[in-house]
Design a protein around this motif. Structure first.
Motif, short mmCIF file in Angstrom:
data_model
loop_
_atom_site.label_atom_id
_atom_site.label_comp_id
_atom_site.label_asym_id
_atom_site.label_seq_id
_atom_site.Cartn_x
_atom_site.Cartn_y
_atom_site.Cartn_z
N UNK A 99 -83.74 37.48 -93.42
CA UNK A 99 -83.84 38.37 -92.26
C UNK A 99 -82.89 39.57 -92.29
N UNK A 100 -81.81 39.49 -93.08
CA UNK A 100 -80.89 40.61 -93.18
C UNK A 100 -81.59 41.83 -93.78
N UNK A 101 -82.68 41.59 -94.49
CA UNK A 101 -83.42 42.68 -95.14
C UNK A 101 -84.58 43.19 -94.28
N UNK A 102 -84.74 42.61 -93.10
CA UNK A 102 -85.80 43.09 -92.20
C UNK A 102 -85.28 44.27 -91.42
N UNK A 103 -86.03 45.34 -91.43
CA UNK A 103 -85.59 46.57 -90.78
C UNK A 103 -85.64 46.44 -89.26
N UNK A 104 -84.72 47.13 -88.62
CA UNK A 104 -84.67 47.12 -87.15
C UNK A 104 -84.56 48.56 -86.68
N UNK A 124 -73.91 39.55 -76.64
CA UNK A 124 -73.44 39.88 -75.30
C UNK A 124 -73.26 41.38 -75.10
N UNK A 125 -73.06 42.12 -76.16
CA UNK A 125 -72.96 43.58 -76.04
C UNK A 125 -74.31 44.25 -76.23
N UNK A 126 -75.34 43.46 -76.61
CA UNK A 126 -76.69 43.98 -76.86
C UNK A 126 -76.67 45.05 -77.95
N UNK A 127 -75.85 44.80 -78.97
CA UNK A 127 -75.75 45.72 -80.10
C UNK A 127 -76.35 45.06 -81.33
N UNK A 128 -76.50 45.82 -82.39
CA UNK A 128 -76.97 45.24 -83.65
C UNK A 128 -76.21 45.84 -84.82
N UNK A 129 -76.22 45.10 -85.92
CA UNK A 129 -75.47 45.49 -87.10
C UNK A 129 -76.18 46.62 -87.82
N UNK A 130 -75.45 47.67 -88.16
CA UNK A 130 -76.05 48.83 -88.81
C UNK A 130 -76.63 48.48 -90.17
N UNK A 131 -76.16 47.40 -90.81
CA UNK A 131 -76.68 47.03 -92.13
C UNK A 131 -78.01 46.27 -92.03
N UNK A 132 -78.43 45.93 -90.80
CA UNK A 132 -79.68 45.20 -90.63
C UNK A 132 -80.85 45.97 -91.24
N UNK A 133 -81.54 45.33 -92.16
CA UNK A 133 -82.66 45.96 -92.84
C UNK A 133 -82.28 46.59 -94.16
N UNK A 134 -80.97 46.68 -94.43
CA UNK A 134 -80.51 47.31 -95.66
C UNK A 134 -79.86 46.31 -96.63
N UNK A 135 -79.77 45.05 -96.23
CA UNK A 135 -79.26 44.04 -97.14
C UNK A 135 -77.87 43.55 -96.76
N UNK A 136 -77.32 42.73 -97.62
CA UNK A 136 -76.03 42.08 -97.37
C UNK A 136 -74.89 43.10 -97.29
N UNK A 137 -74.83 44.01 -98.26
CA UNK A 137 -73.79 45.04 -98.32
C UNK A 137 -72.39 44.42 -98.19
N UNK A 138 -72.07 43.56 -99.13
CA UNK A 138 -70.76 42.89 -99.13
C UNK A 138 -69.63 43.91 -99.29
N UNK A 139 -68.52 43.65 -98.61
CA UNK A 139 -67.38 44.57 -98.67
C UNK A 139 -66.08 43.93 -99.14
N UNK A 140 -66.03 42.59 -99.16
CA UNK A 140 -64.77 41.93 -99.54
C UNK A 140 -65.06 40.63 -100.29
N UNK A 141 -64.27 40.31 -101.32
CA UNK A 141 -63.30 41.18 -102.00
C UNK A 141 -64.02 42.22 -102.85
#
Length: 319
Positions: A83-88, A255-272
């Motif tokens: 689902x991380x790869x599903x566009x929103x 609760x903030x009714x927000x969504x992750x900007x990476x949603x639909x673009x993949x995992x986009x790991x940042x660490x390490x």
């Protein structure tokens, strides 16, 4: 006396790690309102990759029952990863203007200042958000004042200094000490495309033990309480030290009714940073429903332990 070495068959080692993959995948299903379970939840992508590899190995070897278990494990982890790869998208956006953001945990003891300044100059985001700012990093970022005349920088001796550098005029910049940890959070308002936008940046504690786990969650929960209700366009950016698979993260998003900007673009790991795409996505840009994400990516390694994340956002057209 000659001691004979006992050889461990390669297949035995593979079976051991396959079993661990199945076990950890199951443990990670428990609600992550516990420090130990929280740690297992963040590796969904790694479990997915491992179960796929082991599934192929045992399918080839003809071990049907193990293959069946791994097939179930693969499907289980796919339920969280795919689902991380599903566009929103949230409707028609303004195609005439875009807001470019860059978020980077600089790592306080990283001294490769030229690499970071070259990164910023190369991507030239409208707003740069830096974390783990010490005095040296503050001086380096201040040297970019000709490019980013609007700056708010808080340097600290620990890893929780924070900064916003902007080409866009910033209004009402405030420093908050939300939560029991009393770590700095910056909030700023700015006008973009004739709309007022609120930007929040914060750095949560890493859940290295039970105390830090609780303090991190308290910080996040306080953040939610302070932001609600949010009627204007809102962006939250920072090293949150949790992945989107954590229940604690889901509370923040729901609760903030927000969504992750990476949603639909993949995992986009940042660490390490050295693990690249096999790492953990713990640096996040969350946006309210007022936004569409045109593009988001991770940037190159600049000798921090985090990779930068760069997003291009557009506001939805006002109907």
């Amino acid at each position: 006396m000659i001691i004979k070495r006992r050889n461990v068959p390669l297949m035995g080692v593979i079976e051991l790690f396959a079993s661990l993959t199945i076990l950890m995948s199951l443990i990670s299903l428990f609600p992550s309102f516990n420090w130990f379970f929280e740690l297992t939840v963040h590796f969904k992508f790694q479990y997915f990759i491992a179960s796929l590899v082991f599934f192929c190995i045992f399918l080839y070897s003809g071990k049907i029952w193990v293959t069946g278990l791994l097939a179930g494990c693969l499907l289980l982890n796919a339920f969280f990863v795919i689902p991380v790869y599903w566009n929103k998208q949230n409707g028609a956006s303004d195609t005439q203007s875009a807001l470019n953001l860059m978020l980077l945990n600089l790592q306080s003891h990283n001294t490769d200042y030229p690499a970071v300044t070259q990164l910023i100059r190369s991507y030239s985001p409208d707003i740069f958000i830096g974390q783990e700012i010490n005095k040296e990093w503050q001086q380096e970022l201040e040297s970019l004042v000709h490019l980013y005349p609007y700056q708010k920088i808080i340097s600290r001796l620990d890893n929780f200094g924070i900064a916003i550098l902007s080409k866009i005029p910033l209004d009402s910049i405030e420093t908050h000490r939300w939560g029991e940890a009393k770590l700095p959070t910056l909030s700023a308002n700015f006008v973009f495309n004739n709309q007022t936008i609120k930007l929040i940046t914060t750095h949560l504690l890493p859940p290295g033990d039970k105390t830090y786990y609780q303090l991190r969650n308290d910080h996040a929960n306080t953040l939610v309480k302070k932001l609600l209700p949010a009627s204007t366009p809102l962006i939250i950016a920072g090293d949150l030290n949790m992945t989107q698979w954590s229940n604690n993260y889901q509370i923040l998003e729901d609760q903030t009714h927000m969504y992750n900007a990476r949603q639909g673009f993949g995992i986009l790991a940042t660490w390490p940073a050295w693990l690249g795409g096999l790492g953990l996505p713990i640096d996040h840009i969350l946006v309210s429903q007022h936004f569409n994400v045109k593009y988001i990516e991770t940037g190159p390694n600049v000798n921090s332990d985090h990779l930068p994340i760069i997003a291009t956002l557009s506001l939805n057209k006002v109907r």
